[in-house]
Design a protein around this motif. Structure first.
Motif, PDB file in Angstrom:
ATOM      1  N   VAL A  59      88.880  98.431 -79.064  1.00  0.00           N
ATOM      2  CA  VAL A  59      88.671  98.771 -77.655  1.00  0.00           C
ATOM      3  C   VAL A  59      89.366 100.062 -77.235  1.00  0.00           C
ATOM      4  CG1 VAL A  59      88.246  96.403 -76.916  1.00  0.00           C
ATOM      5  CG2 VAL A  59      90.591  97.300 -76.908  1.00  0.00           C
ATOM      6  N   SER A  60      90.286 100.556 -78.053  1.00  0.00           N
ATOM      7  CA  SER A  60      90.947 101.817 -77.701  1.00  0.00           C
ATOM      8  C   SER A  60      90.153 103.035 -78.183  1.00  0.00           C
ATOM      9  CB  SER A  60      92.369 101.860 -78.273  1.00  0.00           C
ATOM     10  OG  SER A  60      92.354 101.896 -79.689  1.00  0.00           O
ATOM     11  N   ARG A  61      89.023 102.790 -78.849  1.00  0.00           N
ATOM     12  CA  ARG A  61      88.173 103.864 -79.356  1.00  0.00           C
ATOM     13  C   ARG A  61      86.901 103.973 -78.523  1.00  0.00           C
ATOM     14  NH1 ARG A  61      89.285 105.855 -84.406  1.00  0.00           N
ATOM     15  NH2 ARG A  61      87.088 106.383 -84.671  1.00  0.00           N
ATOM     16  N   HIS A  62      86.727 105.125 -77.926  1.00  0.00           N
ATOM     17  CA  HIS A  62      85.595 105.383 -77.033  1.00  0.00           C
ATOM     18  C   HIS A  62      84.263 105.016 -77.683  1.00  0.00           C
ATOM     19  CE1 HIS A  62      82.463 107.884 -75.164  1.00  0.00           C
ATOM     20  NE2 HIS A  62      83.245 108.025 -74.111  1.00  0.00           N
ATOM     21  N   ASP A  63      84.013 105.499 -78.903  1.00  0.00           N
ATOM     22  CA  ASP A  63      82.726 105.274 -79.565  1.00  0.00           C
ATOM     23  C   ASP A  63      82.472 103.798 -79.833  1.00  0.00           C
ATOM     24  OD1 ASP A  63      82.374 107.978 -79.521  1.00  0.00           O
ATOM     25  OD2 ASP A  63      82.785 108.301 -81.651  1.00  0.00           O
ATOM     26  N   ASP A  64      83.517 103.057 -80.213  1.00  0.00           N
ATOM     27  CA  ASP A  64      83.358 101.634 -80.487  1.00  0.00           C
ATOM     28  C   ASP A  64      82.949 100.871 -79.231  1.00  0.00           C
ATOM     29  OD1 ASP A  64      84.149 102.168 -83.061  1.00  0.00           O
ATOM     30  OD2 ASP A  64      85.778 100.693 -83.094  1.00  0.00           O
ATOM     31  N   VAL A  65      83.585 101.181 -78.115  1.00  0.00           N
ATOM     32  CA  VAL A  65      83.295 100.453 -76.879  1.00  0.00           C
ATOM     33  C   VAL A  65      81.913 100.814 -76.345  1.00  0.00           C
ATOM     34  CG1 VAL A  65      84.061  99.966 -74.537  1.00  0.00           C
ATOM     35  CG2 VAL A  65      85.749 100.292 -76.344  1.00  0.00           C
ATOM     36  N   GLU A  66      81.547 102.076 -76.451  1.00  0.00           N
ATOM     37  CA  GLU A  66      80.207 102.481 -76.008  1.00  0.00           C
ATOM     38  C   GLU A  66      79.137 101.800 -76.859  1.00  0.00           C
ATOM     39  OE1 GLU A  66      77.972 106.498 -74.422  1.00  0.00           O
ATOM     40  OE2 GLU A  66      79.665 106.704 -75.807  1.00  0.00           O
ATOM     41  N   ARG A  67      79.396 101.683 -78.158  1.00  0.00           N
ATOM     42  CA  ARG A  67      78.454 100.991 -79.042  1.00  0.00           C
ATOM     43  C   ARG A  67      78.358  99.510 -78.682  1.00  0.00           C
ATOM     44  NH1 ARG A  67      79.679  98.339 -83.561  1.00  0.00           N
ATOM     45  NH2 ARG A  67      81.725  99.336 -83.649  1.00  0.00           N
ATOM     46  N   GLY A 116      92.103 100.446 -73.389  1.00  0.00           N
ATOM     47  CA  GLY A 116      91.026  99.609 -73.897  1.00  0.00           C
ATOM     48  C   GLY A 116      90.318  98.849 -72.785  1.00  0.00           C
ATOM     49  N   THR A 117      91.075  98.335 -71.841  1.00  0.00           N
ATOM     50  CA  THR A 117      90.483  97.650 -70.690  1.00  0.00           C
ATOM     51  C   THR A 117      89.662  98.618 -69.849  1.00  0.00           C
ATOM     52  OG1 THR A 117      92.247  96.006 -70.622  1.00  0.00           O
ATOM     53  CG2 THR A 117      91.004  96.340 -68.596  1.00  0.00           C
ATOM     54  N   LEU A 118      90.207  99.813 -69.629  1.00  0.00           N
ATOM     55  CA  LEU A 118      89.494 100.835 -68.869  1.00  0.00           C
ATOM     56  C   LEU A 118      88.155 101.170 -69.533  1.00  0.00           C
ATOM     57  CD1 LEU A 118      89.483 103.077 -66.634  1.00  0.00           C
ATOM     58  CD2 LEU A 118      90.520 104.562 -68.346  1.00  0.00           C
ATOM     59  N   LEU A 119      88.171 101.388 -70.855  1.00  0.00           N
ATOM     60  CA  LEU A 119      86.935 101.742 -71.558  1.00  0.00           C
ATOM     61  C   LEU A 119      85.898 100.621 -71.479  1.00  0.00           C
ATOM     62  CD1 LEU A 119      88.220 103.493 -74.819  1.00  0.00           C
ATOM     63  CD2 LEU A 119      87.039 104.562 -72.888  1.00  0.00           C
ATOM     64  N   ALA A 120      86.336  99.386 -71.681  1.00  0.00           N
ATOM     65  CA  ALA A 120      85.387  98.273 -71.621  1.00  0.00           C
ATOM     66  C   ALA A 120      84.735  98.183 -70.244  1.00  0.00           C
ATOM     67  CB  ALA A 120      86.094  96.968 -71.972  1.00  0.00           C
ATOM     68  N   CYS A 121      85.526  98.351 -69.205  1.00  0.00           N
ATOM     69  CA  CYS A 121      84.974  98.317 -67.848  1.00  0.00           C
ATOM     70  C   CYS A 121      84.052  99.515 -67.606  1.00  0.00           C
ATOM     71  CB  CYS A 121      86.097  98.297 -66.816  1.00  0.00           C
ATOM     72  SG  CYS A 121      87.099  96.796 -66.835  1.00  0.00           S
ATOM     73  N   ARG A 122      84.461 100.677 -68.079  1.00  0.00           N
ATOM     74  CA  ARG A 122      83.671 101.893 -67.865  1.00  0.00           C
ATOM     75  C   ARG A 122      82.264 101.770 -68.433  1.00  0.00           C
ATOM     76  NH1 ARG A 122      80.322 104.811 -67.606  1.00  0.00           N
ATOM     77  NH2 ARG A 122      80.218 107.096 -67.646  1.00  0.00           N
TER      78      ARG A 122
END
Length: 258
Positions: A59-67, A116-122
């Motif tokens: 979750v701390s990786r932008h590409d992983d969360v977007e995927r 990681g929480t921010l990215l998941a929400c984003r």
């Protein structure tokens, strides 16, 4: 069932609370997507939950969360519920004793919890906004409001999530999306028992004496379980909490009042 036909994404769905969340949310009727960094861990969780879909994602990786968000959108049309339960283990180091490696670990811990929480929400919340409804539940901690020596990484990461949740509740509320936190205290587990045994050995006491002393300081005279915490998450994710947002529900058996 409280989550009938809801699509629920759970990050940090490894052993412990994440796995319990996945199992109980599925039992409440949700279609569950579980995400964690380690393939073996997340696949084991999915195998224990009927119909669950496993996704390997940091979750701390932008590409992983977007995927992850794209997969949920393609398979289910988006998520109805997002539970952010990913957290790093604390290495228990006082700030003034930190080495370069400790400082790097501190930063990584905060990245997992907060960023990681921010990215998941984003990346997952936009589908909720488009639908006009949704629930985000962020698992924080008693430590988000009461710091302890050697736990600054954990406390800082969880405190960031706590206030991020307030901001998101204000931002997403007009679109029908609710954002809340569940803040556990100690959770009954072998890890907690091992820590109590270590303290008992250091103090020349028995495990039973240390446990009894700790429990006597809790208003309910018991330690909360993973299921206790998961049930609180399910409540906030469900329509029973349709007018609750920006709130934090403490689940600590009276260990700490706030």
């Amino acid at each position: 069932m409280l989550l009938r036909d809801k699509v629920a994404v759970i990050t940090g769905a490894g052993p412990g609370l994440g796995r319990t969340l996945a199992r109980l949310m599925a039992a409440e009727g949700a279609r569950v997507v579980v995400a964690a960094r380690t393939a073996a861990t997340v696949e084991r969780t999915a195998a224990e939950v009927p119909g669950a879909r496993a996704v390997v994602a940091d979750v701390s990786r932008h590409d992983d969360v977007e995927r992850l968000a794209d997969l949920v959108a393609e398979r289910f049309g988006g998520a109805d519920v997002l539970v952010n339960a990913a957290f790093p283990g604390s290495h228990r180091r006082n700030v003034l004793d930190m080495t370069e490696a400790d400082l790097a670990a501190w930063r990584a811990a905060v990245d997992i919890a907060a960023y990681g929480t921010l990215l998941a929400c984003r990346f997952i919340a936009p589908h909720m906004v488009a639908r006009g409804s949704g629930a985000i539940v962020n698992v924080t901690s008693m430590s988000s409001r009461a710091g302890y020596a050697g736990r600054s990484d954990y406390a800082a990461g969880k405190a960031a999530v706590h206030l991020l949740s307030h901001c998101l509740a204000d931002e997403l509320g007009p679109y029908g999306v609710r954002v809340n936190c569940v803040a556990p205290g100690w959770i009954a587990s072998e890890v907690l028992d091992d820590w109590m045994r270590a303290r008992a050995a250091a103090e020349g006491a028995t495990f039973e004496e240390i446990r009894a002393r700790d429990v006597s300081a809790m208003a309910l005279r018991r330690i909360a379980t993973e299921e206790d915490v998961a049930r609180a998450v399910i409540y906030l994710a469900s329509d029973q909490a349709r007018s609750v947002t920006g709130a934090t529900l403490d689940v600590n058996a009276g260990q700490h009042f706030s």
